[in-house]
Design an enzyme around this catalytic site. Sequence first.
Site, mmCIF file in Angstrom:
data_model
loop_
_atom_site.group_PDB
_atom_site.id
_atom_site.type_symbol
_atom_site.label_atom_id
_atom_site.label_comp_id
_atom_site.label_asym_id
_atom_site.label_seq_id
_atom_site.Cartn_x
_atom_site.Cartn_y
_atom_site.Cartn_z
ATOM 1 C CE LYS A 174 6.671 -3.560 -8.862
ATOM 2 N NZ LYS A 174 6.472 -2.206 -8.303
ATOM 3 C CD GLU A 209 1.187 -15.453 -8.487
ATOM 4 O OE1 GLU A 209 1.726 -14.671 -7.675
ATOM 5 O OE2 GLU A 209 0.425 -15.058 -9.387
ATOM 6 C CG ASP A 210 2.451 -12.753 -4.064
ATOM 7 O OD1 ASP A 210 1.755 -13.290 -4.970
ATOM 8 O OD2 ASP A 210 2.456 -11.527 -3.875
ATOM 9 C CG ASP A 247 -6.244 -13.216 -4.219
ATOM 10 O OD1 ASP A 247 -6.000 -13.371 -5.436
ATOM 11 O OD2 ASP A 247 -6.067 -12.149 -3.625
ATOM 12 C CG PHE A 251 -5.705 -6.735 2.431
ATOM 13 C CD1 PHE A 251 -5.919 -7.041 1.098
ATOM 14 C CD2 PHE A 251 -4.698 -5.841 2.755
ATOM 15 C CE1 PHE A 251 -5.152 -6.462 0.102
ATOM 16 C CE2 PHE A 251 -3.932 -5.251 1.759
ATOM 17 C CZ PHE A 251 -4.169 -5.564 0.428
ATOM 18 C CG ASP A 267 2.053 -4.359 -2.835
ATOM 19 O OD1 ASP A 267 1.534 -5.423 -3.258
ATOM 20 O OD2 ASP A 267 1.887 -3.266 -3.399
ATOM 21 N NE ARG A 282 6.283 -4.649 -3.501
ATOM 22 C CZ ARG A 282 5.303 -5.235 -4.184
ATOM 23 N NH1 ARG A 282 4.990 -6.492 -3.914
ATOM 24 N NH2 ARG A 282 4.619 -4.587 -5.107
#
Lengths: 309, 169
Positions: B39, B93-94, B97, B146, B153, B159
């Site tokens: 998402k 993609e967001d 990593d 992070f 999220d 989000r």
Amino acid sequence: MDIKIITISREFGCNGTEVAERLAKGLKFFLVNKKYINESMVKHGLTEEQLESLEESSIQPFSDTRKKYIELMNRLILEIAEEKPIVLLGRGGQFLFRNHPYAFHVKLIGSIESRVLEVIKQYKLDKVSALRLISEQDRRRDLYINKIFGGDWHDPSLYSLIINMDYFDVSGAVKMITRAIKIAERNSYVKFEGVSEYPKDATGYIPHFAHSSEEEFAKLLDFYGIRWLYEPKTFILECDSEGNIISAFTPDFYLPDFDLYIELTTQRQRLVNYKNRKIKRLKELYPDVNIKMIYGKDYKNILRKFGLI
Amino acid sequence: MKERLLIPREEIKKRIEELGREISRDYSEREPILICILKGAVYFAIDLTRYLSIPFIIDFMAISKYSGSSSGVVRITKDLDVDIHQKDVIVVEDIVDTGLTLGYLLRNLRARNPMSLKVCTLLDCPSRRIVDIPVDYRGFEIPDVFVVGYGLDYKERYRNLLDIVVLEE
């Protein structure tokens, strides 16, 4: 549980080749010997000359080229073992498939007297030449195993069965191994029942992890279909003048599809510094080895991303 | 947990505009399929398309997330509606990593024989990479922190933040 991998280690002059051939034939297992491995390596582009250079014996550390050949060889063996049941003659099979749930490790030994007699008969040599050949081969095998796997192949705990060939001929040894495997298959069934919850490495083996974070990491790799091996190789970092190992390093994971070693470090800073020094040395000595360190903070963020903490 | 601003909304907007122009230039006269990975990438993918000056098709894909259970393997929970065979494909993609999720997706998509397959990510965190993944379009390279916001999220929260922030203990 069926045994799918039988490794035969042998002292020189113990008829190991014949035992392996007859055993494979009798059990209808695929024989993985030097001939098969060499043919596979040739298919991967190696020349006959390069293969010969692999057999050279030296106390010096292996060249990078030779290390690459050996890594390719190990990979080919692991691949064939995934495809069908095998009898593997030599090549450090007892280390390559150490504690593998479906592996059975045999070692053939003999007194120096009987080995000399066998070598005289087989190679048509005199006594002195036979003794020299045995001594050279024993030394070569010691060095090979030590350099590749960092272990001592004389350690009896590596084997499921050790046969003293002073007391048995080839046929007797084959019968004994076949019988022993049947007994082991019956006895091991309960031992390995219900272990499907645990992560399995690229060969189907369930390792005993030293730390819970390593087990968690293995599960993560399994989830994403990344093949892995746990502590498959020890890199020698320092030897004394007699070739004894003073310092070595065993990375936690190897990902064969990425040719990558991974070291997880979730411990105290003092140990992290110690590991960093070792990895720095490893990179100096083995510049072609890809190794990645995952620190505690990285690992925590990975787990956090998956909502696990 | 404390929040610390990492990338403000103005910078995000500016960089997405640049990425949109770059992709439009690289794909001129073509019609790429943008695959938005659910998402987290929704916000980024939608904003990115606003700056594309070329025709495109957008589709969505989702895969199951590792939950710590030992027996499961990754699976597609929402597959594509379009056929990507012999098409130009850009995976949006967001964040990239570890490379584990994207590595799986690329393996899966490659098997469908696209004409080309590229990766566009808003954030790239190379220090956390486990498996090597080629990133063709990158919004920002970030350190090993992070982050949440702008689609990313933590347990389904944050989000909708307009900025990208670091979550700290």
